[in-house]
Design an enzyme around this catalytic site. Structure first.
Site, mmCIF file in Angstrom:
data_model
loop_
_atom_site.group_PDB
_atom_site.id
_atom_site.type_symbol
_atom_site.label_atom_id
_atom_site.label_comp_id
_atom_site.label_asym_id
_atom_site.label_seq_id
_atom_site.Cartn_x
_atom_site.Cartn_y
_atom_site.Cartn_z
ATOM 1 N N ASP A 197 -35.809 12.181 -48.484
ATOM 2 C CA ASP A 197 -37.007 11.383 -48.177
ATOM 3 C C ASP A 197 -38.172 11.732 -49.108
ATOM 4 O O ASP A 197 -39.301 11.323 -48.876
ATOM 5 C CB ASP A 197 -37.408 11.567 -46.702
ATOM 6 C CG ASP A 197 -37.818 13.017 -46.381
ATOM 7 O OD1 ASP A 197 -37.791 13.881 -47.291
ATOM 8 O OD2 ASP A 197 -38.172 13.276 -45.215
ATOM 9 N N ASP A 231 -40.168 28.113 -47.347
ATOM 10 C CA ASP A 231 -40.219 27.680 -45.955
ATOM 11 C C ASP A 231 -39.237 28.413 -45.054
ATOM 12 O O ASP A 231 -38.346 29.124 -45.537
ATOM 13 C CB ASP A 231 -39.980 26.158 -45.869
ATOM 14 C CG ASP A 231 -38.926 25.678 -46.867
ATOM 15 O OD1 ASP A 231 -38.047 26.469 -47.233
ATOM 16 O OD2 ASP A 231 -38.984 24.512 -47.281
ATOM 17 N N HIS A 261 -39.315 14.850 -49.742
ATOM 18 C CA HIS A 261 -40.123 16.034 -49.409
ATOM 19 C C HIS A 261 -39.950 17.152 -50.436
ATOM 20 O O HIS A 261 -38.908 17.269 -51.079
ATOM 21 C CB HIS A 261 -39.850 16.530 -47.979
ATOM 22 C CG HIS A 261 -38.506 17.121 -47.729
ATOM 23 N ND1 HIS A 261 -37.728 16.776 -46.648
ATOM 24 C CD2 HIS A 261 -37.791 18.074 -48.389
ATOM 25 C CE1 HIS A 261 -36.619 17.488 -46.659
ATOM 26 N NE2 HIS A 261 -36.623 18.274 -47.713
ATOM 27 N N GLU A 273 -43.183 16.875 -45.527
ATOM 28 C CA GLU A 273 -42.579 15.566 -45.299
ATOM 29 C C GLU A 273 -43.523 14.459 -45.755
ATOM 30 O O GLU A 273 -44.719 14.701 -45.974
ATOM 31 C CB GLU A 273 -42.266 15.413 -43.801
ATOM 32 C CG GLU A 273 -41.242 16.408 -43.269
ATOM 33 C CD GLU A 273 -39.803 16.053 -43.670
ATOM 34 O OE1 GLU A 273 -39.576 15.463 -44.739
ATOM 35 O OE2 GLU A 273 -38.891 16.392 -42.879
HETATM 36 C C1 F6R Z 1 -35.758 24.269 -48.840
HETATM 37 C C2 F6R Z 1 -36.663 23.220 -49.255
HETATM 38 C C3 F6R Z 1 -36.286 21.785 -49.165
HETATM 39 C C4 F6R Z 1 -34.956 21.486 -49.863
HETATM 40 C C5 F6R Z 1 -34.596 20.023 -49.720
HETATM 41 C C6 F6R Z 1 -33.275 19.689 -50.373
HETATM 42 O O1 F6R Z 1 -36.336 25.547 -49.054
HETATM 43 O O2 F6R Z 1 -37.728 23.532 -49.646
HETATM 44 O O3 F6R Z 1 -37.281 21.008 -49.770
HETATM 45 O O4 F6R Z 1 -35.059 21.817 -51.214
HETATM 46 O O5 F6R Z 1 -34.529 19.700 -48.367
HETATM 47 O O6 F6R Z 1 -32.256 20.326 -49.663
HETATM 48 P P1 F6R Z 1 -30.774 20.382 -50.237
HETATM 49 O O7 F6R Z 1 -30.839 21.195 -51.467
HETATM 50 O O8 F6R Z 1 -29.978 21.064 -49.172
HETATM 51 O O9 F6R Z 1 -30.360 18.987 -50.491
#
Ligand code: F6R
Length: 261
Positions: free
Chosen positions: A136, A67, A138, A143
């Site tokens: 959450d 992403d 995701h 989301e």
């Molecule tokens: C980022 C992504 C998100 C993160 C998630 C956890 O490329 O795909 O799904 O893996 O938001 O983020 P952290 O690791 O910062 O807690």
């Protein structure tokens, strides 16, 4: 799903690094799916060290990131282009032309997303997808409520995710509302998934993803339908799992031909 619980994020990241290294050694032309955020930082650090000290060779690897924020160019300090450059790409030898990250400045977003999907297919599909988990639930930036069949597209972040990610920006208002993310359908086509989640803040999302019902309300739960997913957790993120003892027993008592980590 194989659930691997280790005491610390460092130990879990070491197992993840061994798995990625094994993938690259067994298939030098592997297609890797990459995540950003805090979770994979240690893993990328260990991969860089394996490249430096053990000659782990990424020369034939192709990569696709999950992403990117809409509106952020590659030089923006909070862009995922910049994150990947600083945390992995400048430390290993993946050829530039085989690195793919969604373009946050794309003018025709639907066309860019379709081209991203085509590039993944043209590369032969993703062999190993590294994933983090949002608090959450995701996956990528899919989301809660995302279509379980979704493909690469634009998504709107929840306020919770914007607040979780504000630490990468100078102020929360600067966190973009829109992102381009691989879809859940895209992620599910990866031949293997490696989901990493660390810390108490992930415990609820981890429990819901692994032991709850499969639902679009918890995108991580879709991995229950994935045929080859390993989940690497630390003690805190695993703290709400009802069958934690069982998963730990399974991991410690694998048949010798399975203990390849
Ligand atoms: C980022 C992504 C998100 C993160 C998630 C956890 O490329 O795909 O799904 O893996 O938001 O983020 P952290 O690791 O910062 O807690």
């Amino acid at each position: 799903m194989e659930i691997i619980i280790l005491p610390t994020a460092e130990e879990a990241s070491e197992v993840a690094a061994r798995l990625v290294a094994r993938q690259v050694r067994e298939k030098p032309a592997s297609v890797l799916g990459l995540a950003t955020g805090s979770t994979p930082c240690k893993l990328y650090d260990l991969l860089a060290r394996k490249h430096r000290e053990q000659g782990l060779d990424f020369a034939q690897v192709t990569s696709f990131n999950l992403d990117e924020y809409v509106g952020l160019g590659p030089d923006h300090p909070a862009s995922y282009h910049r994150f990947m450059e600083e945390n992995l790409f400048s430390h290993v030898n993946i050829p530039r032309e085989r690195i793919h990250i969604p373009d946050g400045l794309a003018t025709d977003v639907p066309a860019h997303c379709a081209a991203y999907e085509k590039a993944i297919a043209d590369a032969g599909g993703i062999d190993l997808q590294i994933l983090g988990l949002g608090s959450d639930g995701h996956l990528g930036f899919n989301e809660p409520g995302s279509s379980l069949a979704s493909r690469t597209r634009i998504k709107t972040l929840t306020e919770r995710t914007r607040s979780d990610n504000a630490r990468f920006f100078t102020a929360e208002e600067q966190v973009p509302h829109h992102v381009i993310t691989m879809g859940l359908g895209t992620i599910m086509e990866s031949r293997m998934c490696l989901l990493l989640a660390f810390g108490k803040a992930k415990a609820e999302a981890v429990a819901a993803s692994i032991e709850g019902p499969v639902t679009a309300n918890v995108p991580g739960s879709l991995l229950q339908f994935h045929p080859r997913t390993k989940v690497l957790l630390d003690a805190e993120s695993a703290s709400l799992l009802q069958r934690a003892d069982y998963y730990q027993w399974v991991y410690k008592n694998k048949p010798s031909w399975q203990t390849d980590l």
